[in-house]
Design a protein around this motif. Structure first.
Motif, PDB file in Angstrom:
ATOM      1  N   PHE A 134       0.827  -1.207   0.000  1.00 56.75           N
ATOM      2  CA  PHE A 134       0.000   0.000   0.000  1.00 56.75           C
ATOM      3  C   PHE A 134       0.862   1.257   0.000  1.00 56.75           C
ATOM      4  O   PHE A 134       0.596   2.201  -0.747  1.00 56.75           O
ATOM      5  N   SER A 135       1.907   1.286   0.812  1.00 56.96           N
ATOM      6  CA  SER A 135       2.735   2.492   0.900  1.00 56.96           C
ATOM      7  C   SER A 135       3.514   2.750  -0.391  1.00 56.96           C
ATOM      8  O   SER A 135       3.686   3.902  -0.785  1.00 56.96           O
ATOM      9  N   ILE A 136       3.965   1.697  -1.058  1.00 52.66           N
ATOM     10  CA  ILE A 136       4.674   1.889  -2.330  1.00 52.66           C
ATOM     11  C   ILE A 136       3.720   2.424  -3.389  1.00 52.66           C
ATOM     12  O   ILE A 136       4.066   3.341  -4.150  1.00 52.66           O
ATOM     13  N   ILE A 137       2.507   1.891  -3.426  1.00 53.55           N
ATOM     14  CA  ILE A 137       1.513   2.378  -4.390  1.00 53.55           C
ATOM     15  C   ILE A 137       1.194   3.845  -4.126  1.00 53.55           C
ATOM     16  O   ILE A 137       1.138   4.658  -5.055  1.00 53.55           O
ATOM     17  N   VAL A 138       1.014   4.217  -2.862  1.00 54.90           N
ATOM     18  CA  VAL A 138       0.719   5.617  -2.524  1.00 54.90           C
ATOM     19  C   VAL A 138       1.891   6.519  -2.893  1.00 54.90           C
ATOM     20  O   VAL A 138       1.688   7.613  -3.427  1.00 54.90           O
ATOM     21  N   SER A 139       3.125   6.085  -2.632  1.00 47.11           N
ATOM     22  CA  SER A 139       4.272   6.934  -2.978  1.00 47.11           C
ATOM     23  C   SER A 139       4.389   7.124  -4.494  1.00 47.11           C
ATOM     24  O   SER A 139       4.752   8.205  -4.953  1.00 47.11           O
ATOM     25  N   ILE A 140       4.057   6.090  -5.265  1.00 52.82           N
ATOM     26  CA  ILE A 140       4.073   6.226  -6.725  1.00 52.82           C
ATOM     27  C   ILE A 140       2.973   7.183  -7.189  1.00 52.82           C
ATOM     28  O   ILE A 140       3.192   8.014  -8.085  1.00 52.82           O
ATOM     29  N   LEU A 141       1.802   7.094  -6.564  1.00 60.50           N
ATOM     30  CA  LEU A 141       0.710   8.015  -6.924  1.00 60.50           C
ATOM     31  C   LEU A 141       1.066   9.461  -6.583  1.00 60.50           C
ATOM     32  O   LEU A 141       0.760  10.378  -7.350  1.00 60.50           O
ATOM     33  N   ILE A 142       1.714   9.684  -5.451  1.00 64.82           N
ATOM     34  CA  ILE A 142       2.154  11.037  -5.094  1.00 64.82           C
ATOM     35  C   ILE A 142       3.179  11.536  -6.102  1.00 64.82           C
ATOM     36  O   ILE A 142       3.110  12.687  -6.567  1.00 64.82           O
ATOM     37  N   TYR A 143       4.104  10.658  -6.479  1.00 64.82           N
ATOM     38  CA  TYR A 143       5.104  11.032  -7.485  1.00 64.82           C
ATOM     39  C   TYR A 143       4.434  11.410  -8.802  1.00 64.82           C
ATOM     40  O   TYR A 143       4.758  12.436  -9.404  1.00 64.82           O
ATOM     41  N   ARG A 144       3.496  10.587  -9.254  1.00 68.22           N
ATOM     42  CA  ARG A 144       2.807  10.891 -10.525  1.00 68.22           C
ATOM     43  C   ARG A 144       2.016  12.184 -10.440  1.00 68.22           C
ATOM     44  O   ARG A 144       1.927  12.932 -11.414  1.00 68.22           O
ATOM     45  N   GLY A 145       1.429  12.450  -9.277  1.00 67.92           N
ATOM     46  CA  GLY A 145       0.714  13.709  -9.093  1.00 67.92           C
ATOM     47  C   GLY A 145       1.647  14.898  -9.185  1.00 67.92           C
ATOM     48  O   GLY A 145       1.301  15.930  -9.775  1.00 67.92           O
ATOM     49  N   LEU A 146       2.842  14.779  -8.612  1.00 68.67           N
ATOM     50  CA  LEU A 146       3.816  15.865  -8.696  1.00 68.67           C
ATOM     51  C   LEU A 146       4.317  16.060 -10.131  1.00 68.67           C
ATOM     52  O   LEU A 146       4.496  17.190 -10.581  1.00 68.67           O
ATOM     53  N   VAL A 147       4.547  14.957 -10.827  1.00 64.66           N
ATOM     54  CA  VAL A 147       4.993  15.057 -12.229  1.00 64.66           C
ATOM     55  C   VAL A 147       3.888  15.661 -13.088  1.00 64.66           C
ATOM     56  O   VAL A 147       4.138  16.496 -13.959  1.00 64.66           O
ATOM     57  N   PHE A 148       2.650  15.262 -12.828  1.00 62.69           N
ATOM     58  CA  PHE A 148       1.505  15.790 -13.582  1.00 62.69           C
ATOM     59  C   PHE A 148       1.337  17.287 -13.353  1.00 62.69           C
ATOM     60  O   PHE A 148       0.905  18.009 -14.250  1.00 62.69           O
ATOM     61  N   SER A 149       1.683  17.762 -12.152  1.00 65.39           N
ATOM     62  CA  SER A 149       1.545  19.188 -11.859  1.00 65.39           C
ATOM     63  C   SER A 149       2.677  20.027 -12.444  1.00 65.39           C
ATOM     64  O   SER A 149       2.652  21.243 -12.341  1.00 65.39           O
ATOM     65  N   GLY A 150       3.666  19.375 -13.042  1.00 67.74           N
ATOM     66  CA  GLY A 150       4.708  20.125 -13.730  1.00 67.74           C
ATOM     67  C   GLY A 150       6.103  19.994 -13.160  1.00 67.74           C
ATOM     68  O   GLY A 150       7.049  20.532 -13.739  1.00 67.74           O
ATOM     69  N   LEU A 151       6.273  19.324 -12.065  1.00 69.67           N
ATOM     70  CA  LEU A 151       7.613  19.153 -11.502  1.00 69.67           C
ATOM     71  C   LEU A 151       8.375  18.089 -12.285  1.00 69.67           C
ATOM     72  O   LEU A 151       7.825  17.068 -12.658  1.00 69.67           O
ATOM     73  N   GLU A 152       9.640  18.349 -12.514  1.00 70.83           N
ATOM     74  CA  GLU A 152      10.483  17.365 -13.184  1.00 70.83           C
ATOM     75  C   GLU A 152      11.407  16.745 -12.141  1.00 70.83           C
ATOM     76  O   GLU A 152      12.491  17.257 -11.867  1.00 70.83           O
ATOM     77  N   ILE A 153      10.964  15.637 -11.564  1.00 70.32           N
ATOM     78  CA  ILE A 153      11.741  14.950 -10.533  1.00 70.32           C
ATOM     79  C   ILE A 153      11.787  13.469 -10.860  1.00 70.32           C
ATOM     80  O   ILE A 153      10.965  12.959 -11.620  1.00 70.32           O
ATOM     81  N   ASP A 154      12.771  12.795 -10.295  1.00 65.37           N
ATOM     82  CA  ASP A 154      12.896  11.354 -10.463  1.00 65.37           C
ATOM     83  C   ASP A 154      12.230  10.658  -9.278  1.00 65.37           C
ATOM     84  O   ASP A 154      12.245  11.162  -8.158  1.00 65.37           O
ATOM     85  N   TYR A 155      11.698   9.467  -9.539  1.00 61.98           N
ATOM     86  CA  TYR A 155      11.085   8.692  -8.453  1.00 61.98           C
ATOM     87  C   TYR A 155      12.178   7.947  -7.694  1.00 61.98           C
ATOM     88  O   TYR A 155      13.016   7.272  -8.284  1.00 61.98           O
ATOM     89  N   ILE A 156      12.177   8.115  -6.400  1.00 65.62           N
ATOM     90  CA  ILE A 156      13.108   7.399  -5.526  1.00 65.62           C
ATOM     91  C   ILE A 156      12.273   6.690  -4.480  1.00 65.62           C
ATOM     92  O   ILE A 156      11.501   7.321  -3.756  1.00 65.62           O
TER      93      ILE A 156
END
Length: 143
Positions: free
Chosen positions: A81-103
């Motif tokens: 569950f926590s990995i899925i949530v962290s990936i969703l948060i990452y995708r939300g940040l990328v969708f909002s325009g941030l250019e970051i790598d997922y760690i």
């Protein structure tokens, strides 16, 4: 950044940390309560095992294995569950325009795993001491 902006960030950080601490303490209390109640409800069964010859060492070993199985089961679901949530948060940040790598937040996962094992083992130890201090015959008489 202005002075008011810095104060706003500090206040938001304080509220966030207090919120996370309160959720953590509530979770710890729930785990402790669940395990203690489970052991309390099984007093008769555990006393029966002791009355037919299960020694204290075997009893503690059985309860420790039970604690390990509780921990593994809870960690299996929570890590996924926590990995899925962290990936969703990452995708939300990328969708909002941030250019970051997922760690993968592996340090946080390791800390969480350690705390789960510690909390479950401590609550199991408390319940074991409570059961061992009671009289076996009195527990067998319970209806």
């Amino acid at each position: 950044m202005t002075f008011i902006g810095k104060i706003t960030i500090i206040i938001i950080n304080i509220f966030t940390y207090v919120f996370v601490i309160m959720i953590g303490l509530t979770a710890i209390a729930n785990v402790f309560n669940t395990i203690s109640t489970n052991i309390n409800l099984r007093r008769r069964e555990l006393s029966m095992l002791k009355s037919i010859g299960m020694g204290d060492k075997s009893f503690r070993k059985m309860m420790n294995f039970e604690a390990v199985f509780y921990s593994i089961k809870s960690l299996f679901y929570s890590i996924i569950f926590s990995i899925i949530v962290s990936i969703l948060i990452y995708r939300g940040l990328v969708f909002s325009g941030l250019e970051i790598d997922y760690i993968l937040p592996y340090k946080s996962l390791i800390i969480g795993i350690l705390f789960v094992f510690i909390i479950i083992f401590l609550s199991m130890k408390y319940s074991i001491k409570k059961i061992e201090s009671e009289n076996i015959v009195d527990n067998l008489k319970l209806i």
